[in-house]
Scaffold this motif. Structure first.
Motif, PDB file in Angstrom:
ATOM      1  N   MET A  72       0.906  -1.424  -0.101  1.00 32.93           N
ATOM      2  CA  MET A  72      -0.026   0.175  -0.250  1.00 32.93           C
ATOM      3  C   MET A  72       1.078   0.814   0.014  1.00 32.93           C
ATOM      4  O   MET A  72       0.710   1.831  -0.083  1.00 32.93           O
ATOM      5  CB  MET A  72      -0.773  -0.180   1.597  1.00 32.93           C
ATOM      6  CG  MET A  72      -1.612  -1.084   0.998  1.00 32.93           C
ATOM      7  SD  MET A  72      -2.611  -1.137   2.845  1.00 32.93           S
ATOM      8  CE  MET A  72      -4.000   0.515   2.822  1.00 32.93           C
ATOM      9  N   PHE A  73       2.438   0.884   0.816  1.00 34.42           N
ATOM     10  CA  PHE A  73       2.585   2.771   0.781  1.00 34.42           C
ATOM     11  C   PHE A  73       3.972   1.815   0.280  1.00 34.42           C
ATOM     12  O   PHE A  73       5.543   2.175   1.320  1.00 34.42           O
ATOM     13  CB  PHE A  73       2.950   2.572   2.397  1.00 34.42           C
ATOM     14  CG  PHE A  73       1.467   3.208   2.858  1.00 34.42           C
ATOM     15  CD1 PHE A  73       1.051   4.684   2.974  1.00 34.42           C
ATOM     16  CD2 PHE A  73       0.637   2.142   3.698  1.00 34.42           C
ATOM     17  CE1 PHE A  73      -0.110   4.707   2.942  1.00 34.42           C
ATOM     18  CE2 PHE A  73      -0.676   2.752   4.283  1.00 34.42           C
ATOM     19  CZ  PHE A  73      -1.174   3.733   3.561  1.00 34.42           C
ATOM     20  N   PRO A  74       4.868   2.110  -1.139  1.00 36.90           N
ATOM     21  CA  PRO A  74       6.116   0.904  -1.315  1.00 36.90           C
ATOM     22  C   PRO A  74       7.361   2.926  -1.310  1.00 36.90           C
ATOM     23  O   PRO A  74       7.732   1.930  -0.683  1.00 36.90           O
ATOM     24  CB  PRO A  74       5.809   1.124  -2.763  1.00 36.90           C
ATOM     25  CG  PRO A  74       4.399   1.709  -3.125  1.00 36.90           C
ATOM     26  CD  PRO A  74       3.238   1.978  -1.607  1.00 36.90           C
ATOM     27  N   ARG A  75       6.140   3.609  -1.285  1.00 38.34           N
ATOM     28  CA  ARG A  75       7.419   4.572  -0.755  1.00 38.34           C
ATOM     29  C   ARG A  75       8.301   4.768   0.629  1.00 38.34           C
ATOM     30  O   ARG A  75       9.268   5.206   0.872  1.00 38.34           O
ATOM     31  CB  ARG A  75       7.072   6.501  -0.795  1.00 38.34           C
ATOM     32  CG  ARG A  75       6.515   6.415  -2.358  1.00 38.34           C
ATOM     33  CD  ARG A  75       6.385   8.591  -1.765  1.00 38.34           C
ATOM     34  NE  ARG A  75       5.698   8.740  -3.195  1.00 38.34           N
ATOM     35  CZ  ARG A  75       3.763   8.461  -3.788  1.00 38.34           C
ATOM     36  NH1 ARG A  75       3.463   8.079  -2.527  1.00 38.34           N
ATOM     37  NH2 ARG A  75       3.623   9.006  -4.895  1.00 38.34           N
ATOM     38  N   VAL A  76       8.163   4.193   1.608  1.00 36.00           N
ATOM     39  CA  VAL A  76       7.678   3.909   3.044  1.00 36.00           C
ATOM     40  C   VAL A  76       8.579   2.584   3.053  1.00 36.00           C
ATOM     41  O   VAL A  76       9.522   2.919   3.742  1.00 36.00           O
ATOM     42  CB  VAL A  76       6.259   4.309   4.048  1.00 36.00           C
ATOM     43  CG1 VAL A  76       7.023   3.895   5.008  1.00 36.00           C
ATOM     44  CG2 VAL A  76       5.869   4.455   4.132  1.00 36.00           C
ATOM     45  N   GLU A  77       7.893   1.549   2.056  1.00 38.09           N
ATOM     46  CA  GLU A  77       9.552   0.575   2.465  1.00 38.09           C
ATOM     47  C   GLU A  77      10.915   1.237   1.741  1.00 38.09           C
ATOM     48  O   GLU A  77      11.912   0.756   2.116  1.00 38.09           O
ATOM     49  CB  GLU A  77       8.400  -0.805   1.166  1.00 38.09           C
ATOM     50  CG  GLU A  77       9.552  -1.686   0.971  1.00 38.09           C
ATOM     51  CD  GLU A  77       9.008  -2.127   0.540  1.00 38.09           C
ATOM     52  OE1 GLU A  77       8.930  -4.373   0.534  1.00 38.09           O
ATOM     53  OE2 GLU A  77       8.249  -2.921  -0.647  1.00 38.09           O
ATOM     54  N   VAL A  78      10.850   2.027   0.680  1.00 39.02           N
ATOM     55  CA  VAL A  78      12.431   2.212  -0.297  1.00 39.02           C
ATOM     56  C   VAL A  78      12.647   2.680   1.000  1.00 39.02           C
ATOM     57  O   VAL A  78      13.856   3.482   1.385  1.00 39.02           O
ATOM     58  CB  VAL A  78      11.599   3.043  -0.847  1.00 39.02           C
ATOM     59  CG1 VAL A  78      12.669   3.699  -1.871  1.00 39.02           C
ATOM     60  CG2 VAL A  78      10.667   1.924  -2.379  1.00 39.02           C
ATOM     61  N   PHE A  79      12.085   3.803   2.060  1.00 38.00           N
ATOM     62  CA  PHE A  79      12.600   4.930   2.095  1.00 38.00           C
ATOM     63  C   PHE A  79      13.235   3.992   3.868  1.00 38.00           C
ATOM     64  O   PHE A  79      13.988   4.023   4.188  1.00 38.00           O
ATOM     65  CB  PHE A  79      11.107   5.732   2.753  1.00 38.00           C
ATOM     66  CG  PHE A  79      12.208   6.910   3.838  1.00 38.00           C
ATOM     67  CD1 PHE A  79      13.078   7.962   4.280  1.00 38.00           C
ATOM     68  CD2 PHE A  79      11.363   6.379   5.527  1.00 38.00           C
ATOM     69  CE1 PHE A  79      13.521   8.773   4.926  1.00 38.00           C
ATOM     70  CE2 PHE A  79      12.176   7.306   5.740  1.00 38.00           C
ATOM     71  CZ  PHE A  79      13.113   8.832   6.327  1.00 38.00           C
ATOM     72  N   LEU A  80      12.538   3.086   4.361  1.00 35.60           N
ATOM     73  CA  LEU A  80      12.878   2.448   5.666  1.00 35.60           C
ATOM     74  C   LEU A  80      14.444   1.270   4.455  1.00 35.60           C
ATOM     75  O   LEU A  80      15.259   1.508   5.248  1.00 35.60           O
ATOM     76  CB  LEU A  80      12.210   1.539   5.782  1.00 35.60           C
ATOM     77  CG  LEU A  80      10.660   1.918   6.688  1.00 35.60           C
ATOM     78  CD1 LEU A  80       9.619   0.835   6.833  1.00 35.60           C
ATOM     79  CD2 LEU A  80      11.056   2.657   7.879  1.00 35.60           C
ATOM     80  N   ILE A  81      14.043   0.772   3.553  1.00 38.78           N
ATOM     81  CA  ILE A  81      15.466   0.177   3.033  1.00 38.78           C
ATOM     82  C   ILE A  81      16.770   1.479   2.233  1.00 38.78           C
ATOM     83  O   ILE A  81      17.718   0.728   3.210  1.00 38.78           O
ATOM     84  CB  ILE A  81      15.658  -0.339   1.607  1.00 38.78           C
ATOM     85  CG1 ILE A  81      14.086  -1.309   2.286  1.00 38.78           C
ATOM     86  CG2 ILE A  81      16.419  -1.411   0.986  1.00 38.78           C
ATOM     87  CD1 ILE A  81      13.147  -2.098   1.175  1.00 38.78           C
ATOM     88  N   GLN A  82      16.349   2.452   1.793  1.00 38.52           N
ATOM     89  CA  GLN A  82      17.629   3.272   1.236  1.00 38.52           C
ATOM     90  C   GLN A  82      17.934   4.538   2.518  1.00 38.52           C
ATOM     91  O   GLN A  82      18.913   4.866   2.449  1.00 38.52           O
ATOM     92  CB  GLN A  82      16.888   4.163   0.094  1.00 38.52           C
ATOM     93  CG  GLN A  82      16.221   2.919  -1.211  1.00 38.52           C
ATOM     94  CD  GLN A  82      17.265   2.695  -1.431  1.00 38.52           C
ATOM     95  OE1 GLN A  82      18.823   3.385  -1.376  1.00 38.52           O
ATOM     96  NE2 GLN A  82      17.034   1.220  -2.437  1.00 38.52           N
ATOM     97  N   GLY A  83      16.725   4.655   3.464  1.00 37.89           N
ATOM     98  CA  GLY A  83      17.593   5.868   4.353  1.00 37.89           C
ATOM     99  C   GLY A  83      17.151   6.913   4.057  1.00 37.89           C
ATOM    100  O   GLY A  83      17.418   7.489   4.370  1.00 37.89           O
ATOM    101  N   SER A  84      16.233   7.479   2.423  1.00 36.89           N
ATOM    102  CA  SER A  84      16.356   8.156   2.559  1.00 36.89           C
ATOM    103  C   SER A  84      14.837   8.314   1.055  1.00 36.89           C
ATOM    104  O   SER A  84      14.853   7.108   1.066  1.00 36.89           O
ATOM    105  CB  SER A  84      17.496   8.809   0.950  1.00 36.89           C
ATOM    106  OG  SER A  84      18.020   8.710   0.121  1.00 36.89           O
TER     107      SER A  84
END
Length: 205
Positions: free
Chosen positions: A114-126
């Protein structure tokens, strides 16, 4: 004149780190226990907040690039992002042990979809923008349209009850009509209003 002195009542001790108190400004004073369902609901809200925060930061990145500047995260984004992540981790503490990792929990309950931006933010840190618009973008837009329609309808109903400002009713009704765009469920109501709009407007003159 000489000042009289006395022996101090006691000698203050030096500071010892054992007496240090960790501030818990963001935590409740009373302990609160959340059920797994309540944790899921709270995490849904926090993911929505973090997603909007990432989108706002990405918009700021675009503006910085347009001005010929290198993209740089704002202090506000870093502070608010860290606060939301801390709240997420606090929520996970209410789950049965062993406590899952944040990324694993989001995958398990479907919030990462539902929130892929959140998942990427958690992985990338940005913050990283998506090539395709996530489905929740349309949901937030739809909810915003419904909220706009609700507010306009409530204002129109209030003005109809007090016809002192009746000359604005036609304008308000046209705003309601414009809010119907993109909402298929109100297509029939929109047709009825459009069919009777001129007659209603004439009756208010």
């Amino acid at each position: 004149m000489a000042v009289s002195t006395t022996v101090p009542l006691c000698q203050p001790c030096g500071y010892h780190e054992a007496f240090r108190v960790e501030l818990q400004v963001k935590r409740p004073l009373m302990p609160v226990h959340l059920s797994p369902e309540q944790v899921g609901l709270e995490m849904l809200c926090l993911c929505g907040q973090l997603d909007l925060l990432v989108r706002a930061q990405m918009q700021q990145f675009q503006e910085q690039l347009g001005q010929g500047c290198s993209p740089e995260e704002s202090d506000t984004f870093q502070a608010q992002g860290s606060e939301i992540l801390d709240q997420m981790l606090q929520c996970l503490e209410h789950l049965p042990k062993p406590m899952p990792q944040l990324e694993d929990y989001l995958d398990m309950v479907g919030l990462s979809v539902m929130f892929p931006r959140v998942e990427v933010f958690l992985i990338q840190g940005s913050p990283v923008d998506m090539l395709e618009r996530p489905p929740m973008d349309e949901y937030f837009f739809h909810i915003a349209k419904l909220n706009q329609l609700l507010v306009l309808s409530q204002q129109l109903e209030e003005d109809i009850r007090h016809l002192g400002s009746h000359k604005y009713i036609a304008h308000q009704l046209s705003l309601v009509l414009s809010s119907f765009r993109g909402i298929q469920a109100f297509s029939e109501i929109k047709k009825d209003i459009e069919a009777n709009f001129k007659q209603m407007k004439q009756s208010l003159l």
